[in-house]
Design an enzyme around this catalytic site. Sequence first.
Site, PDB file in Angstrom:
ATOM      1  NE  ARG A  80      -4.150  -1.752   0.257  1.00  0.00           N
ATOM      2  CZ  ARG A  80      -5.325  -1.493   0.818  1.00  0.00           C
ATOM      3  NH1 ARG A  80      -5.577  -0.331   1.341  1.00  0.00           N
ATOM      4  NH2 ARG A  80      -6.248  -2.416   0.847  1.00  0.00           N
TER       5      ARG A  80
ATOM      6  NE  ARG B  18      -7.168   5.396   1.879  1.00  0.00           N
ATOM      7  CZ  ARG B  18      -7.903   4.593   2.614  1.00  0.00           C
ATOM      8  NH1 ARG B  18      -9.109   4.955   2.965  1.00  0.00           N
ATOM      9  NH2 ARG B  18      -7.439   3.426   3.012  1.00  0.00           N
TER      10      ARG B  18
ATOM     11  NE  ARG C   2     -10.162   7.087  -4.366  1.00  0.00           N
ATOM     12  CZ  ARG C   2     -11.479   7.259  -4.522  1.00  0.00           C
ATOM     13  NH1 ARG C   2     -11.938   8.071  -5.437  1.00  0.00           N
ATOM     14  NH2 ARG C   2     -12.320   6.601  -3.754  1.00  0.00           N
TER      15      ARG C   2
ATOM     16  CG  ASP D 231      -9.058  -3.340  -4.120  1.00  0.00           C
ATOM     17  OD1 ASP D 231      -8.455  -2.656  -3.283  1.00  0.00           O
ATOM     18  OD2 ASP D 231      -9.835  -4.265  -3.805  1.00  0.00           O
TER      19      ASP D 231
ATOM     20  CE1 TYR E 209     -13.329  -7.124   1.854  1.00  0.00           C
ATOM     21  CE2 TYR E 209     -11.670  -8.774   1.323  1.00  0.00           C
ATOM     22  CZ  TYR E 209     -12.047  -7.612   1.971  1.00  0.00           C
ATOM     23  OH  TYR E 209     -11.133  -6.931   2.740  1.00  0.00           O
TER      24      TYR E 209
HETATM   25  O1  CP3 Z   1       0.242   0.424  -3.108  1.00  0.00           O
HETATM   26  C1  CP3 Z   1      -0.621  -0.462  -3.227  1.00  0.00           C
HETATM   27  O2  CP3 Z   1      -0.522  -1.533  -2.614  1.00  0.00           O
HETATM   28  C2  CP3 Z   1      -1.785  -0.134  -4.133  1.00  0.00           C
HETATM   29  C3  CP3 Z   1      -2.594  -1.224  -4.709  1.00  0.00           C
HETATM   30  C4  CP3 Z   1      -3.545  -1.954  -3.770  1.00  0.00           C
HETATM   31  C5  CP3 Z   1      -4.809  -1.465  -3.273  1.00  0.00           C
HETATM   32  N1  CP3 Z   1      -5.446  -2.496  -2.646  1.00  0.00           N
HETATM   33  C6  CP3 Z   1      -5.341  -0.113  -3.451  1.00  0.00           C
HETATM   34  C7  CP3 Z   1      -6.456   0.374  -2.597  1.00  0.00           C
HETATM   35  C8  CP3 Z   1      -3.421  -3.276  -3.339  1.00  0.00           C
HETATM   36  C9  CP3 Z   1      -2.232  -4.231  -3.522  1.00  0.00           C
HETATM   37  C10 CP3 Z   1      -4.627  -3.594  -2.640  1.00  0.00           C
HETATM   38  C11 CP3 Z   1      -4.889  -4.934  -2.103  1.00  0.00           C
HETATM   39  C12 CP3 Z   1      -6.071  -5.149  -1.246  1.00  0.00           C
HETATM   40  N2  CP3 Z   1      -7.335  -4.613  -1.360  1.00  0.00           N
HETATM   41  C13 CP3 Z   1      -6.090  -6.078  -0.183  1.00  0.00           C
HETATM   42  C14 CP3 Z   1      -4.919  -6.967   0.221  1.00  0.00           C
HETATM   43  C15 CP3 Z   1      -3.887  -6.227   0.984  1.00  0.00           C
HETATM   44  C16 CP3 Z   1      -4.292  -5.864   2.381  1.00  0.00           C
HETATM   45  O3  CP3 Z   1      -4.295  -4.663   2.663  1.00  0.00           O
HETATM   46  O4  CP3 Z   1      -4.554  -6.777   3.177  1.00  0.00           O
HETATM   47  C17 CP3 Z   1      -7.376  -6.044   0.374  1.00  0.00           C
HETATM   48  C18 CP3 Z   1      -7.868  -6.865   1.571  1.00  0.00           C
HETATM   49  C19 CP3 Z   1      -8.162  -5.125  -0.378  1.00  0.00           C
HETATM   50  C20 CP3 Z   1      -9.602  -4.797  -0.223  1.00  0.00           C
HETATM   51  C21 CP3 Z   1      -9.817  -3.368   0.041  1.00  0.00           C
HETATM   52  N3  CP3 Z   1      -9.630  -2.359  -0.885  1.00  0.00           N
HETATM   53  C22 CP3 Z   1     -10.266  -2.774   1.249  1.00  0.00           C
HETATM   54  C23 CP3 Z   1     -10.570  -3.543   2.523  1.00  0.00           C
HETATM   55  C24 CP3 Z   1     -10.343  -1.408   1.009  1.00  0.00           C
HETATM   56  C25 CP3 Z   1     -10.887  -0.383   1.957  1.00  0.00           C
HETATM   57  C26 CP3 Z   1      -9.963  -0.135   3.091  1.00  0.00           C
HETATM   58  C27 CP3 Z   1      -8.916   0.834   2.691  1.00  0.00           C
HETATM   59  O5  CP3 Z   1      -7.737   0.561   2.927  1.00  0.00           O
HETATM   60  O6  CP3 Z   1      -9.326   1.868   2.165  1.00  0.00           O
HETATM   61  C28 CP3 Z   1      -9.910  -1.146  -0.308  1.00  0.00           C
HETATM   62  C29 CP3 Z   1      -9.781   0.152  -0.992  1.00  0.00           C
HETATM   63  C30 CP3 Z   1      -8.425   0.526  -1.520  1.00  0.00           C
HETATM   64  N4  CP3 Z   1      -7.604  -0.295  -2.229  1.00  0.00           N
HETATM   65  C31 CP3 Z   1      -7.809   1.795  -1.411  1.00  0.00           C
HETATM   66  C32 CP3 Z   1      -6.573   1.709  -2.082  1.00  0.00           C
HETATM   67  C33 CP3 Z   1      -5.568   2.807  -2.273  1.00  0.00           C
HETATM   68  C34 CP3 Z   1      -8.412   3.039  -0.794  1.00  0.00           C
HETATM   69  C35 CP3 Z   1      -9.443   3.593  -1.714  1.00  0.00           C
HETATM   70  C36 CP3 Z   1      -9.483   5.091  -1.756  1.00  0.00           C
HETATM   71  O7  CP3 Z   1      -8.564   5.736  -2.306  1.00  0.00           O
HETATM   72  O8  CP3 Z   1     -10.471   5.636  -1.267  1.00  0.00           O
END
Ligand code: CP3
Length: 346
Positions: A27, A31, A40, A77, A153
């Site tokens: 990640r 953000r 974004r 994602d 999910y």
């Molecule tokens: O730098 C990176 O890793 C970017 C790419 C990336 C994202 N999600 C972007 C994202 C990756 C590799 C993921 C994987 C992901 N997504 C996982 C596995 C890794 C982990 O953290 O355990 C999981 C469980 C998800 C599912 C997911 N996506 C959730 C639970 C959420 C909401 C919680 C949160 O962190 O916001 C997301 C949204 C998400 N995915 C965001 C980002 C940057 C935030 C969205 C936004 O900008 O509003």
Amino acid sequence: MATIDSSRFLKVLSGKRQSPVPVWMMRQAGRHLPEYLNLRSRAKDFLDFCYSPSMAAEATLQPIRRYDMDAAILFADILLVLDALGLNVRFEKGVGPIVQTVETGSELGTTPVEKAVQRLSPVYETVSRVRASLASGKALIGFCGAPWTVALYAIEGRGGTDKSSARIWAYQKPEALDQLLSDLVEVSAHYLAEQVSAGADALMLFESWAEGLPADVFDHIVTKPNAALINRLRELGVTVPVIGFPRGAGTVLPDYVSNVPVSAVALDTAIAPSFVKSALPVDLPVQGHLDPLLLIAGGQAMEDRVRFLLDAYSDRPHIFNLGHGVRPETPIPHVERVVEILREGH
Ligand code: CP3
């Protein structure tokens, strides 16, 4: 393409220790970066952002420019696969993902794999754009969610729960669960193969919700599907290294690494370095595993822990990373300080 000769990250994945230790952070895009928030704000919603190759490529590159990380991770994602398989997926501000739930387990199979893989083509376009702008010494990591984590999910409809309802569902409907997992193995293998064709240098499987499972259940829903996915990838002719991340595996981590043909394992925050030392083969590359909360706290405690982890893994191939993702409230100077310590070399 990054090559083993040019990329220290890929060298470690091939089993060669490097000094300085290469670094990237889960990640790392997202953000905590003002440039991400700015980008974004121009997207309709998060899915739209992920499916827009120009925005997703820019988000992938932002942490490389700012921190000079050794690897970029594709901005996408793990839930895109469910969207491509026809389930309704939304990301709600302050809530997180909301996914249309499955009942019988046969729902995913109603969309042909080729169609789902085709729907994900903007992601491959992102990969090729990023690869074209990255220096050859920087690796590009493609990824997907591992089957159980993605299935969860689709069963629960949202994250942030204690996962108990998905586990009860899995116990009550073992055949439905097996169907979900095998459908996800197949589509994910093709999805990853397309990412590699587009230019991904390595792959990572995010099994983020592997914690708390009885050992035999872990074997059935985590280890076996992770192994099946990598074996399927190899059948499809994909040769790049694969990093497994069975987050929360705990004492079954040695079983995971001996039964899943991963090139490296990403360690979570909780696992003890002494356990890794005694229980994992010394030639297995490891990635990790600074506590993301210590990265927020910063200061001497953070610096000491970075050095401690470097020492703890100095006898094996090691890629520095966190034990889970960078949190939005993480101060940028703390990330910079970690990278600076690593670059000093040890
Ligand atoms: O730098 C990176 O890793 C970017 C790419 C990336 C994202 N999600 C972007 C994202 C990756 C590799 C993921 C994987 C992901 N997504 C996982 C596995 C890794 C982990 O953290 O355990 C999981 C469980 C998800 C599912 C997911 N996506 C959730 C639970 C959420 C909401 C919680 C949160 O962190 O916001 C997301 C949204 C998400 N995915 C965001 C980002 C940057 C935030 C969205 C936004 O900008 O509003």
